[in-house]
Design a protein around this motif. Structure first.
Motif, PDB file in Angstrom:
ATOM      1  N   VAL A   1      -5.511  -1.752  -7.276  1.00  0.00           N
ATOM      2  CA  VAL A   1      -5.707  -2.602  -6.109  1.00  0.00           C
ATOM      3  C   VAL A   1      -5.240  -4.005  -6.468  1.00  0.00           C
ATOM      4  CG1 VAL A   1      -7.350  -3.538  -4.446  1.00  0.00           C
ATOM      5  CG2 VAL A   1      -7.697  -1.237  -5.380  1.00  0.00           C
ATOM      6  N   TYR A   2      -4.349  -4.560  -5.635  1.00  0.00           N
ATOM      7  CA  TYR A   2      -3.809  -5.895  -5.867  1.00  0.00           C
ATOM      8  C   TYR A   2      -4.324  -6.862  -4.814  1.00  0.00           C
ATOM      9  CZ  TYR A   2      -0.471  -4.516  -9.474  1.00  0.00           C
ATOM     10  OH  TYR A   2       0.109  -4.091 -10.651  1.00  0.00           O
ATOM     11  N   ASP A   3      -4.729  -8.042  -5.283  1.00  0.00           N
ATOM     12  CA  ASP A   3      -5.023  -9.175  -4.419  1.00  0.00           C
ATOM     13  C   ASP A   3      -3.852 -10.138  -4.572  1.00  0.00           C
ATOM     14  OD1 ASP A   3      -5.950 -11.363  -3.054  1.00  0.00           O
ATOM     15  OD2 ASP A   3      -7.800 -11.597  -4.194  1.00  0.00           O
ATOM     16  N   GLY A   4      -2.911 -10.087  -3.645  1.00  0.00           N
ATOM     17  CA  GLY A   4      -1.659 -10.811  -3.806  1.00  0.00           C
ATOM     18  C   GLY A   4      -0.877 -10.211  -4.962  1.00  0.00           C
ATOM     19  N   GLU A   5      -0.502 -11.047  -5.945  1.00  0.00           N
ATOM     20  CA  GLU A   5       0.238 -10.566  -7.111  1.00  0.00           C
ATOM     21  C   GLU A   5      -0.694 -10.205  -8.257  1.00  0.00           C
ATOM     22  OE1 GLU A   5       3.557 -10.127  -7.156  1.00  0.00           O
ATOM     23  OE2 GLU A   5       3.533 -10.699  -5.043  1.00  0.00           O
ATOM     24  N   THR A   6      -1.994 -10.408  -8.072  1.00  0.00           N
ATOM     25  CA  THR A   6      -2.969 -10.207  -9.144  1.00  0.00           C
ATOM     26  C   THR A   6      -3.585  -8.823  -9.057  1.00  0.00           C
ATOM     27  OG1 THR A   6      -3.497 -12.566  -9.158  1.00  0.00           O
ATOM     28  CG2 THR A   6      -5.074 -11.090 -10.205  1.00  0.00           C
TER      29      THR A   6
END
Length: 298
Positions: free
Chosen positions: A62-67
């Motif tokens: 799971v990505y939050d933006g590029e993180t």
């Protein structure tokens, strides 16, 4: 050919103290929901080559933006996978899945680098990616568009990011094994970007009896399957060199040019491997459906 199907069953379990919304329609500030992904493989249990039944691991990211926000690798239990990340209301996440057989692939935690070591049916694998946002009323925004599905009723379908290459012969007489070498295949795959990287030759072996109980039919003629593999897609068509053995004796070498390896497509090479005038054909079918598109190779 059936695709792997995942059913997203979600319950809005609030994990922090209740905070009132400032105005109607806003996401609950600071609150989270637990999304319980249920990956169901039960419909792929029929015994046939390429049925997806070898898959036993699911890598999740799971990505939050590029993180990278969360990740896990879970085993199959009773024909299903379960994965339940906690996500904030109103935030958009990218969710990526890669389902495969344990030991057949090396998968990085971020799903950006996947390399294969398995061959045959063990190399079968499936992937899926979407962006998802949980709205205040429990509805979902999927890939930027409002969805009719809700957090408690969301289904997605995993598809093969690889090509299935089958080799069939009309005659098995005197054949004990088949070696296949393919030129300039991709060396790795990113489930996050969907891109392939690198280049390598791939060589693999199968016995004539390993798949021969399975058949496929092209143009009214039935062929015995003697080789099956899942391969990274190629930007351009590759060359396949097929060596046919009787024991330790090489009885025939066949070179087939311009073999397409396309994501989620099946390529069949078929003809008579052991005797007579050798005329080979190549057929491909997108999504593993029929009819096949046939291409003669002289």
């Amino acid at each position: 050919m059936k695709n792997l199907t995942t059913i997203l069953l979600a319950t809005a379990a609030l994990l922090v103290a209740a905070v009132s919304c400032n105005k109607e329609g806003n996401e609950p500030e600071g609150k989270m929901a637990v999304l319980s992904y249920d990956v169901n493989l039960s419909e792929l249990t029929t015994k046939a080559f390429g049925d997806g039944s070898t898959v036993d691991k699911l890598a999740c990211a799971v990505y939050d933006g590029e993180t990278l926000y969360a990740n896990a690798t879970v085993a199959k239990a009773e024909g299903k996978f379960a994965y339940a990340p906690s996500l904030y209301y109103g935030k958009t996440y990218t969710v990526v899945f890669f389902a495969y057989k344990d030991g057949a692939y090396t998968v990085s935690d971020d799903l950006k680098t996947i390399t294969r070591s398995g061959n045959g049916e063990a190399a079968d694998a499936f992937t899926y990616k979407e962006t998802v946002k949980i709205n205040a009323d429990g509805t979902l925004t999927i890939d930027g568009a409002a969805s009719e599905q809700t957090a408690s009723n969301h289904s997605v379908t995993l598809a093969r990011p690889f090509a299935q290459l089958n080799i069939g012969t009309a005659d098995l007489t005197g054949m004990t094994k088949v070696d296949v070498t393919l030129s300039s295949c991709a060396a790795s795959y990113s489930a996050l970007s969907g891109a392939y990287a690198g280049s390598q030759d791939v060589t693999y072996t199968s016995t004539a009896s390993e798949f021969s109980s399975s058949k496929f039919t092209v143009g009214g003629t039935e062929y015995s399957l003697v080789s099956l593999n899942y391969l990274f897609a190629a930007d351009s068509n590759v060359t396949a060199t097929i060596e046919v053995y009787n024991g330790d004796n090489l009885i025939r070498t066949v070179t087939v040019n311009n073999v397409p390896l396309k994501a989620n497509q099946k390529t069949n090479i078929y003809g008579n491997l052991v005797k007579g005038e050798l005329t080979f054909n190549v057929s491909i079918s997108e999504g593993f459906t029929t009819p096949d598109n046939n291409k003669p190779i002289e």
